[in-house]
Design a protein around this motif. Structure first.
Motif, PDB file in Angstrom:
ATOM      1  N   UNK A   1     -15.094 -10.106  -5.935  1.00  0.00           N
ATOM      2  CA  UNK A   1     -15.905 -11.326  -5.951  1.00  0.00           C
ATOM      3  C   UNK A   1     -16.364 -11.679  -4.545  1.00  0.00           C
ATOM      4  N   UNK A   2     -15.441 -11.556  -3.586  1.00  0.00           N
ATOM      5  CA  UNK A   2     -15.783 -11.920  -2.203  1.00  0.00           C
ATOM      6  C   UNK A   2     -14.808 -11.281  -1.231  1.00  0.00           C
ATOM      7  N   UNK A   3     -15.233 -11.203   0.021  1.00  0.00           N
ATOM      8  CA  UNK A   3     -14.349 -10.797   1.120  1.00  0.00           C
ATOM      9  C   UNK A   3     -14.486 -11.849   2.215  1.00  0.00           C
ATOM     10  N   UNK A   4     -13.368 -12.188   2.825  1.00  0.00           N
ATOM     11  CA  UNK A   4     -13.388 -13.246   3.841  1.00  0.00           C
ATOM     12  C   UNK A   4     -12.384 -12.925   4.941  1.00  0.00           C
ATOM     13  N   UNK A   5     -12.816 -12.969   6.176  1.00  0.00           N
ATOM     14  CA  UNK A   5     -11.915 -12.678   7.287  1.00  0.00           C
ATOM     15  C   UNK A   5     -10.945 -13.843   7.491  1.00  0.00           C
ATOM     16  N   UNK A   6      -9.690 -13.485   7.707  1.00  0.00           N
ATOM     17  CA  UNK A   6      -8.636 -14.462   7.964  1.00  0.00           C
ATOM     18  C   UNK A   6      -7.866 -13.994   9.197  1.00  0.00           C
ATOM     19  N   UNK A   7      -8.360 -14.375  10.367  1.00  0.00           N
ATOM     20  CA  UNK A   7      -7.830 -13.895  11.641  1.00  0.00           C
ATOM     21  C   UNK A   7      -7.909 -12.366  11.678  1.00  0.00           C
ATOM     22  N   UNK A   8      -6.770 -11.664  11.722  1.00  0.00           N
ATOM     23  CA  UNK A   8      -6.819 -10.203  11.832  1.00  0.00           C
ATOM     24  C   UNK A   8      -6.878  -9.507  10.475  1.00  0.00           C
ATOM     25  N   UNK A   9      -6.863 -10.267   9.406  1.00  0.00           N
ATOM     26  CA  UNK A   9      -6.872  -9.699   8.051  1.00  0.00           C
ATOM     27  C   UNK A   9      -8.197  -9.986   7.359  1.00  0.00           C
ATOM     28  N   UNK A  10      -8.414  -9.274   6.256  1.00  0.00           N
ATOM     29  CA  UNK A  10      -9.565  -9.544   5.394  1.00  0.00           C
ATOM     30  C   UNK A  10      -9.032  -9.820   3.993  1.00  0.00           C
ATOM     31  N   UNK A  11      -9.397 -10.950   3.432  1.00  0.00           N
ATOM     32  CA  UNK A  11      -8.950 -11.340   2.098  1.00  0.00           C
ATOM     33  C   UNK A  11      -9.983 -10.890   1.066  1.00  0.00           C
ATOM     34  N   UNK A  12      -9.528 -10.074   0.124  1.00  0.00           N
ATOM     35  CA  UNK A  12     -10.377  -9.626  -0.978  1.00  0.00           C
ATOM     36  C   UNK A  12     -10.019 -10.430  -2.225  1.00  0.00           C
ATOM     37  N   UNK A  13     -11.006 -11.070  -2.826  1.00  0.00           N
ATOM     38  CA  UNK A  13     -10.796 -11.804  -4.068  1.00  0.00           C
ATOM     39  C   UNK A  13     -11.377 -10.968  -5.205  1.00  0.00           C
ATOM     40  N   UNK A  14     -10.572 -10.743  -6.229  1.00  0.00           N
ATOM     41  CA  UNK A  14     -10.921  -9.806  -7.303  1.00  0.00           C
ATOM     42  C   UNK A  14     -10.803 -10.485  -8.664  1.00  0.00           C
ATOM     43  N   UNK A  15     -11.765 -10.212  -9.531  1.00  0.00           N
ATOM     44  CA  UNK A  15     -11.750 -10.734 -10.898  1.00  0.00           C
ATOM     45  C   UNK A  15     -11.522  -9.580 -11.869  1.00  0.00           C
ATOM     46  N   UNK A  16     -10.356  -9.530 -12.517  1.00  0.00           N
ATOM     47  CA  UNK A  16     -10.117  -8.479 -13.511  1.00  0.00           C
ATOM     48  C   UNK A  16     -11.105  -8.596 -14.674  1.00  0.00           C
ATOM     49  N   UNK A  17     -11.584  -7.470 -15.174  1.00  0.00           N
ATOM     50  CA  UNK A  17     -12.503  -7.498 -16.304  1.00  0.00           C
ATOM     51  C   UNK A  17     -11.781  -7.865 -17.600  1.00  0.00           C
ATOM     52  N   UNK A  18     -10.478  -7.616 -17.631  1.00  0.00           N
ATOM     53  CA  UNK A  18      -9.662  -7.999 -18.777  1.00  0.00           C
ATOM     54  C   UNK A  18      -8.727  -9.132 -18.360  1.00  0.00           C
ATOM     55  N   UNK A  19      -8.996 -10.383 -18.794  1.00  0.00           N
ATOM     56  CA  UNK A  19      -8.155 -11.519 -18.389  1.00  0.00           C
ATOM     57  C   UNK A  19      -6.697 -11.362 -18.808  1.00  0.00           C
ATOM     58  N   UNK A  20      -6.445 -10.503 -19.800  1.00  0.00           N
ATOM     59  CA  UNK A  20      -5.080 -10.295 -20.271  1.00  0.00           C
ATOM     60  C   UNK A  20      -4.156  -9.715 -19.217  1.00  0.00           C
ATOM     61  N   UNK A  21      -4.714  -9.141 -18.162  1.00  0.00           N
ATOM     62  CA  UNK A  21      -3.889  -8.564 -17.101  1.00  0.00           C
ATOM     63  C   UNK A  21      -3.161  -9.625 -16.286  1.00  0.00           C
ATOM     64  N   UNK A  22      -3.628 -10.881 -16.365  1.00  0.00           N
ATOM     65  CA  UNK A  22      -3.028 -11.923 -15.533  1.00  0.00           C
ATOM     66  C   UNK A  22      -1.560 -12.187 -15.853  1.00  0.00           C
ATOM     67  N   UNK A  23      -1.095 -11.815 -17.040  1.00  0.00           N
ATOM     68  CA  UNK A  23       0.324 -12.020 -17.346  1.00  0.00           C
ATOM     69  C   UNK A  23       1.210 -11.117 -16.491  1.00  0.00           C
ATOM     70  N   UNK A  24       0.606 -10.068 -15.895  1.00  0.00           N
ATOM     71  CA  UNK A  24       1.371  -9.169 -15.035  1.00  0.00           C
ATOM     72  C   UNK A  24       1.087  -9.389 -13.549  1.00  0.00           C
ATOM     73  N   UNK A  25       0.147 -10.255 -13.235  1.00  0.00           N
ATOM     74  CA  UNK A  25      -0.248 -10.479 -11.836  1.00  0.00           C
ATOM     75  C   UNK A  25       0.435 -11.747 -11.329  1.00  0.00           C
ATOM     76  N   UNK A  26       1.406 -11.550 -10.437  1.00  0.00           N
ATOM     77  CA  UNK A  26       2.255 -12.643  -9.973  1.00  0.00           C
ATOM     78  C   UNK A  26       2.074 -12.848  -8.472  1.00  0.00           C
ATOM     79  N   UNK A  27       1.929 -14.081  -8.061  1.00  0.00           N
ATOM     80  CA  UNK A  27       1.821 -14.385  -6.642  1.00  0.00           C
ATOM     81  C   UNK A  27       3.024 -13.819  -5.892  1.00  0.00           C
ATOM     82  N   UNK A  28       2.766 -13.102  -4.804  1.00  0.00           N
ATOM     83  CA  UNK A  28       3.765 -12.403  -3.988  1.00  0.00           C
ATOM     84  C   UNK A  28       4.331 -11.164  -4.679  1.00  0.00           C
ATOM     85  N   UNK A  29       3.775 -10.820  -5.830  1.00  0.00           N
ATOM     86  CA  UNK A  29       4.183  -9.599  -6.515  1.00  0.00           C
ATOM     87  C   UNK A  29       3.319  -8.423  -6.074  1.00  0.00           C
ATOM     88  N   UNK A  30       3.586  -7.259  -6.636  1.00  0.00           N
ATOM     89  CA  UNK A  30       2.860  -6.045  -6.268  1.00  0.00           C
ATOM     90  C   UNK A  30       1.740  -5.733  -7.255  1.00  0.00           C
TER      91      UNK A  30
END
Length: 226
Positions: free
Chosen positions: A109-138
């Motif tokens: 969706x977007x890329x944004x620089x955050x000091x020395x890092x770049x933040x990538x924001x991603x939208x899964x095409x299947x919303x059902x994947x969010x049950x496996x996507x956990x903040x600070x998880x892998x």
């Protein structure tokens, strides 16, 4: 099995299509050091089998199932891909458990620089994947083991350090591009066990406690597991 630590960036030498089947020719250097026919190689996070070897390239076949559910069907000659050989038994486990079995795709969706890092924001095409996507998880993005920085609405974000950006093909991705996503396998197995309905028998079956109670979140909580 893989770890999500990309070994090198490969270049598409050739892409041969026949309907929903493909043969990919990929130029590489480090990967070629000990490659053999039948080896498993992660290509953009997809576990593929080596079917041909040249002096500086190798071939892999893509079957219709993989063609339909990954971004490999978008590849063309000259494009960059992430490559990783299967993890040796005595190797370092630097990332997380990656099977090379893509759960679905997503759009940057977007890329944004955050000091020395770049933040990538991603939208899964299947919303059902969010049950496996956990903040600070892998999560694995195009074969790269990454930590989920934030989950918000229909998107999640990952923060990329300069080393990862320089050593992977993610640096060539732009907003609107498609990436492969593989969620943490542990979460998928936990979910399966919690919802499994095994056949009944006189002995304890998979998915049931010894007293016959169904294995559920409330059962685990009552018995001190969560």
């Amino acid at each position: 099995m893989f770890t999500g630590l990309v070994e090198e960036i490969g270049t598409m030498k050739s892409v041969s299509r026949q309907g929903e089947a493909m043969v990919l020719g990929i130029r590489a250097s480090k990967i070629m050091e000990d490659i053999a026919l039948g080896d498993s190689i992660s290509v953009n996070g997809v576990c593929l089998t080596v079917t041909g070897i040249g002096s500086s390239s190798f071939n892999v076949d893509v079957m219709p199932q993989t063609y339909k559910h990954t971004n490999l069907n978008l590849l063309s000659s000259g494009q960059k891909v992430n490559l990783e050989r299967a993890m040796p038994a005595g190797g370092r486990f630097g990332g997380h458990i990656v099977q090379g079995h893509v759960d679905g795709t997503g759009s940057i969706v977007s890329t944004e620089r955050d000091y020395n890092a770049v933040v990538y924001t991603i939208k899964p095409h299947n919303p059902g994947l969010f049950k496996y996507i956990v903040s600070q998880g892998s999560i694995t993005v195009d074969g790269i083991s990454l930590t989920v920085a934030k989950v918000q609405g229909e998107t999640f974000s990952v923060s990329i350090i300069p080393h990862t950006l320089a050593e992977t093909a993610l640096a060539f991705k732009r907003p609107g591009d498609t990436v492969n996503l593989e969620c943490d396998v542990i979460g998928k197995y936990v979910e399966h066990l919690l919802h499994y309905r095994g056949s009944s028998s006189s002995e304890s079956s998979a998915g049931q406690a010894r007293d016959g109670k169904e294995l559920s979140l409330s059962f685990l909580s009552e018995n001190g597991f969560v």
